[in-house]
Write a protein that holds these residues in place. Structure first.
Motif, mmCIF file in Angstrom:
data_model
loop_
_atom_site.group_PDB
_atom_site.id
_atom_site.type_symbol
_atom_site.label_atom_id
_atom_site.label_comp_id
_atom_site.label_asym_id
_atom_site.label_seq_id
_atom_site.Cartn_x
_atom_site.Cartn_y
_atom_site.Cartn_z
ATOM 1 N N ALA A 120 104.415 -40.650 -48.862
ATOM 2 C CA ALA A 120 103.196 -41.427 -49.102
ATOM 3 C C ALA A 120 103.435 -42.835 -48.565
ATOM 4 C CB ALA A 120 102.879 -41.476 -50.591
ATOM 5 N N LEU A 121 102.583 -43.249 -47.655
ATOM 6 C CA LEU A 121 102.666 -44.595 -47.074
ATOM 7 C C LEU A 121 101.559 -45.440 -47.681
ATOM 8 C CD1 LEU A 121 103.631 -46.635 -44.796
ATOM 9 C CD2 LEU A 121 101.869 -45.599 -43.360
ATOM 10 N N ASN A 122 101.943 -46.575 -48.257
ATOM 11 C CA ASN A 122 100.957 -47.499 -48.803
ATOM 12 C C ASN A 122 100.994 -48.759 -47.941
ATOM 13 O OD1 ASN A 122 99.523 -49.406 -50.405
ATOM 14 N ND2 ASN A 122 99.864 -48.131 -52.200
ATOM 15 N N ILE A 123 99.988 -48.902 -47.091
ATOM 16 C CA ILE A 123 99.964 -50.029 -46.156
ATOM 17 C C ILE A 123 98.566 -50.635 -46.172
ATOM 18 C CG2 ILE A 123 99.428 -48.647 -44.082
ATOM 19 C CD1 ILE A 123 101.661 -50.344 -42.667
ATOM 20 N N ASN A 124 98.515 -51.947 -46.330
ATOM 21 C CA ASN A 124 97.224 -52.636 -46.481
ATOM 22 C C ASN A 124 96.350 -52.008 -47.567
ATOM 23 O OD1 ASN A 124 97.741 -54.621 -44.680
ATOM 24 N ND2 ASN A 124 96.676 -53.671 -42.973
#
Length: 195
Positions: A120-124
């Protein structure tokens, strides 16, 4: 670009950094002095990965990614699955986990299994997920001393040896984490171009 990988597992950091382009530098939780146990209370692999990434973003403010991996064994209805790390108890001991699994499969002829990683990528403040699956089977005994976790008893399809007998580049090219990371890297390259 610096990106935080929400793990204290130095083996995982090594595996992931080897797959990243040189312009993306991976930081671990150690690098931001985070030594707390990040909650993993979801009942799916995907849910745990998202929960970990959101926890770091909320408490530390970093864009980050987190992974969760499970070993899913066909004859055990997908167990240990989301409970892979603590299959034999809260001590999270790899040998205990492997011993318990080998015992559970002792009298079963179907040894089919798959490793599943969700990143899971949490970006912006947006979350994206990337999944990698590697199919194989469980051996009858431990083989090899490389890798970690269940690697000594997992033999990927089309190979005559376990993950623990493979060098890192081979494991990364066919493994579950490698596949998920490759998807993440593709996304990040595109993201970098856009921003």
């Amino acid at each position: 670009m610096k990106l935080l990988f929400a793990t204290n597992n130095s083996n995982k950091v090594k595996e992931v950094q080897a797959l990243m382009p040189p312009e993306i530098k991976i930081l671990s939780l150690k690098d931001i002095d985070c030594f707390e146990d990040i909650p993993e209370t979801q009942n799916t692999i995907e849910g745990n990965a998202i929960q970990k990434a959101e926890y770091i973003k909320t408490h530390f403010g970093y864009d980050c990614f987190a992974d969760d991996t499970g070993l899913e064994v066909e004859a055990l209805n997908g167990a240990p699955g989301v409970y892979s790390a603590r299959y034999a108890g809260e001590q999270k001991d790899a040998n205990d986990n492997m011993n318990k699994l080998l015992k559970a499969l002792q009298h079963k002829t179907n040894k089919n299994a798959q490793f599943k990683t969700v990143i899971a990528l949490n970006i912006n403040n947006k979350t994206q997920t990337f999944t990698g699956i590697c199919q194989g089977s469980i051996t009858t005994s431990k083989q090899g001393d490389k890798g970690f976790g269940y690697d000594p008893i997992f033999k990927p399809n089309n190979f005559n040896f376990t993950f623990a007998e493979m060098d890192l580049s081979t494991k990364n090219s066919i493994g579950h984490r490698g596949k998920a990371i490759t998807k993440l890297v593709e996304f990040l390259k595109f993201y970098e171009l856009k921003n």
